[in-house]
Scaffold this motif. Sequence first.
Motif, PDB file in Angstrom:
ATOM      1  N   LYS A 185      76.228  19.432   4.490  1.00  0.00           N
ATOM      2  CA  LYS A 185      75.619  20.220   5.569  1.00  0.00           C
ATOM      3  C   LYS A 185      74.162  20.535   5.249  1.00  0.00           C
TER       4      LYS A 185
ATOM      5  N   GLU B 283      92.390  25.092  -7.557  1.00  0.00           N
ATOM      6  CA  GLU B 283      91.270  25.918  -7.107  1.00  0.00           C
ATOM      7  C   GLU B 283      89.943  25.208  -7.336  1.00  0.00           C
TER       8      GLU B 283
ATOM      9  N   ALA C 127      89.585  22.519  -4.705  1.00  0.00           N
ATOM     10  CA  ALA C 127      89.218  23.110  -3.413  1.00  0.00           C
ATOM     11  C   ALA C 127      87.751  23.534  -3.419  1.00  0.00           C
ATOM     12  N   PHE C 128      87.301  24.136  -4.526  1.00  0.00           N
ATOM     13  CA  PHE C 128      85.899  24.553  -4.625  1.00  0.00           C
ATOM     14  C   PHE C 128      84.972  23.342  -4.573  1.00  0.00           C
ATOM     15  N   LYS C 129      85.351  22.260  -5.256  1.00  0.00           N
ATOM     16  CA  LYS C 129      84.537  21.039  -5.225  1.00  0.00           C
ATOM     17  C   LYS C 129      84.433  20.502  -3.805  1.00  0.00           C
ATOM     18  N   LYS C 130      85.574  20.502  -3.101  1.00  0.00           N
ATOM     19  CA  LYS C 130      85.580  19.985  -1.732  1.00  0.00           C
ATOM     20  C   LYS C 130      84.672  20.840  -0.836  1.00  0.00           C
ATOM     21  N   GLU C 131      84.806  22.167  -0.956  1.00  0.00           N
ATOM     22  CA  GLU C 131      83.952  23.065  -0.171  1.00  0.00           C
ATOM     23  C   GLU C 131      82.486  22.869  -0.537  1.00  0.00           C
ATOM     24  N   SER C 132      82.219  22.706  -1.826  1.00  0.00           N
ATOM     25  CA  SER C 132      80.836  22.505  -2.273  1.00  0.00           C
ATOM     26  C   SER C 132      80.268  21.205  -1.731  1.00  0.00           C
ATOM     27  N   GLU C 133      81.073  20.142  -1.737  1.00  0.00           N
ATOM     28  CA  GLU C 133      80.606  18.866  -1.201  1.00  0.00           C
ATOM     29  C   GLU C 133      80.312  18.983   0.293  1.00  0.00           C
ATOM     30  N   GLU C 134      81.144  19.756   1.015  1.00  0.00           N
ATOM     31  CA  GLU C 134      80.888  19.974   2.444  1.00  0.00           C
ATOM     32  C   GLU C 134      79.587  20.751   2.639  1.00  0.00           C
ATOM     33  N   ARG C 135      79.368  21.789   1.800  1.00  0.00           N
ATOM     34  CA  ARG C 135      78.122  22.558   1.894  1.00  0.00           C
ATOM     35  C   ARG C 135      76.926  21.682   1.559  1.00  0.00           C
TER      36      ARG C 135
END
Length: 175
Positions: free
Chosen positions: A114, A100, A103-111
């Motif tokens: 962006k 988890e 996954a949160f790190k990956k989503e945060s890096e994408e945000r």
Amino acid sequence: MAAKRISQSSVNWAALSERVPVAQKTNFMAFKSRSDKYLRAVLANPEQSPKIDWAAYKNKIPNAALVDSFQKAYESLKVPYPADTLSSEVDKLRSQVTQEIAAFKKESEERIAKNKAEVERIKGLLPYGQMTLEDFRDAHPDLALDPINRPTYWPHIPEIQPDYVDPNEKDEEHH
């Protein structure tokens, strides 16, 4: 199976202290003090129980059979150490939380990527003081006045327009 002897606290108190809110510092310090006190109490005791000198007792007590029975009972005594039944569950939970976190790190890096792109886009815009209405419309088509495609009444704020619906009001007419 005997428990392994601890020699020091495995808690990184400095790293933990950085994460404690200011309002909770006194509670944290009280907790750390109690933990340190417990650790000192554990370390004050020897690692192994002292050995009993049964021969000395046999010499001092007239009934040697009594000492032998105590020795036999003492040596046959086995204190059961609880079986470790939760480590596998903790390991599963740790791997789940690790996934988890990844996954949160990956989503945060994408945000972050962006948002950095949006910051660069905004830095590339003309300063608002130098923009014309056409420049503003090109930079912010959703915010700019568009009298041909989306005519509005002066003062051109959403609350004044005839088709405005307040998002905070409950839609009671349709029930």
